[in-house]
Design an enzyme around this catalytic site. Sequence first.
Site, PDB file in Angstrom:
ATOM      1  N   GLY A  24     -82.968   5.729   8.986  1.00  0.00           N
ATOM      2  CA  GLY A  24     -81.698   5.093   8.675  1.00  0.00           C
ATOM      3  C   GLY A  24     -80.603   6.046   8.247  1.00  0.00           C
ATOM      4  O   GLY A  24     -79.489   5.617   7.964  1.00  0.00           O
ATOM      5  N   TYR A  34     -83.915   1.150   2.768  1.00  0.00           N
ATOM      6  CA  TYR A  34     -83.629  -0.162   3.349  1.00  0.00           C
ATOM      7  C   TYR A  34     -84.123  -1.264   2.410  1.00  0.00           C
ATOM      8  O   TYR A  34     -85.296  -1.271   2.010  1.00  0.00           O
ATOM      9  CB  TYR A  34     -84.296  -0.290   4.710  1.00  0.00           C
ATOM     10  CG  TYR A  34     -83.520   0.317   5.857  1.00  0.00           C
ATOM     11  CD1 TYR A  34     -82.345   1.041   5.639  1.00  0.00           C
ATOM     12  CD2 TYR A  34     -83.936   0.156   7.169  1.00  0.00           C
ATOM     13  CE1 TYR A  34     -81.627   1.576   6.687  1.00  0.00           C
ATOM     14  CE2 TYR A  34     -83.226   0.699   8.243  1.00  0.00           C
ATOM     15  CZ  TYR A  34     -82.070   1.404   7.989  1.00  0.00           C
ATOM     16  OH  TYR A  34     -81.357   1.931   9.033  1.00  0.00           O
ATOM     17  N   LYS A 222     -76.619   9.280  16.146  1.00  0.00           N
ATOM     18  CA  LYS A 222     -75.793   9.417  14.954  1.00  0.00           C
ATOM     19  C   LYS A 222     -75.083  10.769  14.988  1.00  0.00           C
ATOM     20  O   LYS A 222     -75.703  11.805  15.240  1.00  0.00           O
ATOM     21  CB  LYS A 222     -76.652   9.312  13.693  1.00  0.00           C
ATOM     22  CG  LYS A 222     -77.322   7.956  13.515  1.00  0.00           C
ATOM     23  CD  LYS A 222     -76.311   6.864  13.185  1.00  0.00           C
ATOM     24  CE  LYS A 222     -76.976   5.522  12.955  1.00  0.00           C
ATOM     25  NZ  LYS A 222     -76.025   4.484  12.517  1.00  0.00           N
ATOM     26  N   ASP A 255     -72.385   7.125  17.009  1.00  0.00           N
ATOM     27  CA  ASP A 255     -72.049   6.384  15.793  1.00  0.00           C
ATOM     28  C   ASP A 255     -71.737   7.369  14.676  1.00  0.00           C
ATOM     29  O   ASP A 255     -72.590   8.157  14.271  1.00  0.00           O
ATOM     30  CB  ASP A 255     -73.232   5.488  15.403  1.00  0.00           C
ATOM     31  CG  ASP A 255     -72.913   4.552  14.250  1.00  0.00           C
ATOM     32  OD1 ASP A 255     -71.816   4.648  13.678  1.00  0.00           O
ATOM     33  OD2 ASP A 255     -73.774   3.716  13.920  1.00  0.00           O
ATOM     34  N   ASN A 257     -70.399   6.338  11.649  1.00  0.00           N
ATOM     35  CA  ASN A 257     -70.561   5.659  10.357  1.00  0.00           C
ATOM     36  C   ASN A 257     -69.429   5.954   9.380  1.00  0.00           C
ATOM     37  O   ASN A 257     -69.654   6.284   8.221  1.00  0.00           O
ATOM     38  CB  ASN A 257     -71.909   5.993   9.730  1.00  0.00           C
ATOM     39  CG  ASN A 257     -73.069   5.368  10.489  1.00  0.00           C
ATOM     40  OD1 ASN A 257     -73.679   6.019  11.343  1.00  0.00           O
ATOM     41  ND2 ASN A 257     -73.367   4.110  10.211  1.00  0.00           N
ATOM     42  N   GLU A 281     -68.812   4.575  17.607  1.00  0.00           N
ATOM     43  CA  GLU A 281     -68.906   3.469  16.657  1.00  0.00           C
ATOM     44  C   GLU A 281     -68.425   3.899  15.276  1.00  0.00           C
ATOM     45  O   GLU A 281     -68.717   5.011  14.825  1.00  0.00           O
ATOM     46  CB  GLU A 281     -70.372   3.030  16.587  1.00  0.00           C
ATOM     47  CG  GLU A 281     -70.658   1.819  15.730  1.00  0.00           C
ATOM     48  CD  GLU A 281     -72.105   1.378  15.868  1.00  0.00           C
ATOM     49  OE1 GLU A 281     -72.646   0.846  14.886  1.00  0.00           O
ATOM     50  OE2 GLU A 281     -72.690   1.586  16.960  1.00  0.00           O
ATOM     51  N   GLU A 310     -69.825  -3.697  11.878  1.00  0.00           N
ATOM     52  CA  GLU A 310     -70.966  -3.919  10.984  1.00  0.00           C
ATOM     53  C   GLU A 310     -70.553  -3.962   9.520  1.00  0.00           C
ATOM     54  O   GLU A 310     -71.260  -4.526   8.695  1.00  0.00           O
ATOM     55  CB  GLU A 310     -72.042  -2.849  11.195  1.00  0.00           C
ATOM     56  CG  GLU A 310     -71.702  -1.465  10.704  1.00  0.00           C
ATOM     57  CD  GLU A 310     -72.853  -0.483  10.886  1.00  0.00           C
ATOM     58  OE1 GLU A 310     -73.588  -0.270   9.912  1.00  0.00           O
ATOM     59  OE2 GLU A 310     -73.012   0.055  11.993  1.00  0.00           O
ATOM     60  N   ASP A 333     -72.336  -8.731  12.396  1.00  0.00           N
ATOM     61  CA  ASP A 333     -73.484  -8.456  11.538  1.00  0.00           C
ATOM     62  C   ASP A 333     -73.905  -9.763  10.883  1.00  0.00           C
ATOM     63  O   ASP A 333     -73.054 -10.496  10.359  1.00  0.00           O
ATOM     64  CB  ASP A 333     -73.138  -7.411  10.470  1.00  0.00           C
ATOM     65  CG  ASP A 333     -74.329  -7.029   9.612  1.00  0.00           C
ATOM     66  OD1 ASP A 333     -74.937  -5.980   9.868  1.00  0.00           O
ATOM     67  OD2 ASP A 333     -74.655  -7.792   8.679  1.00  0.00           O
ATOM     68  N   HIS A 360     -74.571  -5.445  15.622  1.00  0.00           N
ATOM     69  CA  HIS A 360     -75.254  -4.462  14.787  1.00  0.00           C
ATOM     70  C   HIS A 360     -76.584  -5.048  14.345  1.00  0.00           C
ATOM     71  O   HIS A 360     -76.686  -6.242  14.040  1.00  0.00           O
ATOM     72  CB  HIS A 360     -74.400  -4.152  13.554  1.00  0.00           C
ATOM     73  CG  HIS A 360     -75.105  -3.350  12.503  1.00  0.00           C
ATOM     74  ND1 HIS A 360     -75.424  -3.852  11.257  1.00  0.00           N
ATOM     75  CD2 HIS A 360     -75.574  -2.077  12.525  1.00  0.00           C
ATOM     76  CE1 HIS A 360     -76.035  -2.915  10.551  1.00  0.00           C
ATOM     77  NE2 HIS A 360     -76.140  -1.833  11.294  1.00  0.00           N
ATOM     78  N   ALA A 361     -77.615  -4.217  14.322  1.00  0.00           N
ATOM     79  CA  ALA A 361     -78.932  -4.673  13.868  1.00  0.00           C
ATOM     80  C   ALA A 361     -79.675  -3.495  13.259  1.00  0.00           C
ATOM     81  O   ALA A 361     -79.141  -2.399  13.124  1.00  0.00           O
ATOM     82  CB  ALA A 361     -79.721  -5.286  15.018  1.00  0.00           C
ATOM     83  N   GLY A 362     -80.930  -3.733  12.890  1.00  0.00           N
ATOM     84  CA  GLY A 362     -81.716  -2.696  12.218  1.00  0.00           C
ATOM     85  C   GLY A 362     -82.018  -3.134  10.800  1.00  0.00           C
ATOM     86  O   GLY A 362     -82.279  -4.312  10.526  1.00  0.00           O
ATOM     87  N   GLU A 391     -78.252  -4.023  19.479  1.00  0.00           N
ATOM     88  CA  GLU A 391     -78.959  -2.907  18.847  1.00  0.00           C
ATOM     89  C   GLU A 391     -80.375  -3.308  18.449  1.00  0.00           C
ATOM     90  O   GLU A 391     -80.632  -4.436  18.039  1.00  0.00           O
ATOM     91  CB  GLU A 391     -78.193  -2.436  17.609  1.00  0.00           C
ATOM     92  CG  GLU A 391     -78.793  -1.203  16.958  1.00  0.00           C
ATOM     93  CD  GLU A 391     -77.922  -0.623  15.865  1.00  0.00           C
ATOM     94  OE1 GLU A 391     -78.091   0.576  15.541  1.00  0.00           O
ATOM     95  OE2 GLU A 391     -77.070  -1.366  15.307  1.00  0.00           O
TER      96      GLU A 391
END
Length: 448
Positions: A24, A34, A222, A255, A257, A281, A310, A333, A360-362, A391
Amino acid sequence: MVRGRISRLSVRDVRFPTSLGGHGSDAMHTDPDYSAAYVVIETDAEDGIKGCGITFTLGKGTEVVVCAVNALAHHVLNKDLKDIVGDFRGFYRQLTSDGQLRWIGPEKGVVHLATAAVLNAVWDLWAKQEGKPVWKLLVDMDPRTLVSCIDFRYITDVLTEEDALEILQKGQVGKKEREKQMLTQGYPAYTTSCAWLGYSDDTLKQLCAQALKDGWTRFKVKVGADLQDDMRRCQIIRDMIGPEKTLSLFLQMMDANQRWDVPEAVEWMSKLAKFKPLWIEEPTSPDDILGHATISRALVPFGIGIATGEQCHNRVIFKQLLQAKALQFLQIDSCRLGSVNENLSVLLMAKKFEIPVCPHAGGVGLCELVQHLIIFDYISVSASLENRVCEYVDHLHEHFKYPVMIQQASYMPPKDPGYSTEMKEESVKKHQYPDGEVWKKLLPAQEN
């Protein structure tokens, strides 16, 4: 049949020590654990069915969301579920318009994350009582009933109730065929699991090789901490895919972030453009609508789109992003917005603007949740798979009673009743913070 008065609401702080393995990790969140505020609501109905809801967090701060859930609980307790879903718009507005709690929002931040957790539990309970997964509950719902779940306040300059109803009524055409297609083929996905920023090159290579072997053709990388590092990592993946294959079919997304200022984002992406990403992203602050629009215009010559959402607080931010032409891919999200209710409004706005939704997922349970929304979107709203992909992150699904099913790099529609949010009690107890078995072992070691 909907039944029962809500007699109990509990919420627990559940955390997984994903930071230990770099899972993550990205340019702004280097050590995420998480986590989730996990809500369970019970009724006095004899069936004993419980509604389970979550909102996703990254470790520290989960306890703040738990406090916010408890502060909202009085709006839920002792209410008949039938009355809630019979006036879902009114109930949504009651939660988001608490005269005191909205001061620490409104409809954003911790209090909105807590609202999502509570509402996710309500949707799970409703769907379980109806004996359907949430996506099917939505697909089978009359368009007028769907519209009645949405709070249109602040967005009627873009989407009125009449607009929403017209979109949903048009979506009735071909709906049965699209549902059959989803049940047999699933919804296309991409993976983010290979290229977390904290992974070593060896780990990246190993995971990418396995993903290719498993049939994945869409990857997200990322980026954003160090340009030379980004160039090297993107080149590693490109070399693994092989020069004989069309890059656009494989290395499609990047991405950042929220790492960059606006000029920095343009400059950085001009250097990474040779890898031909489909999108960049979250290139800058999620609140900077005009900044996203500036980046979007600047990247047109490179053929790179903007994806974001997200960490968009609410439907109003999405409305403005769409109005400003600041994004080419919209990322809902399932826990950042106010559950299914608010996500419905965003799906409908995206349809009106003809912007593809790529959720967005995860995290903890985000894949489990958002699969319902995007499958509904295809069947009843967008009716298109063009430039659309959801995702997928291969972490922590084993802790859920009804985990996602991926076949041939696609989400297969869940068949179990509910919102797929129910966690295994053993996992919850083991990872509850700070008294669960996992944390009783880890916390003393971290203090030393």
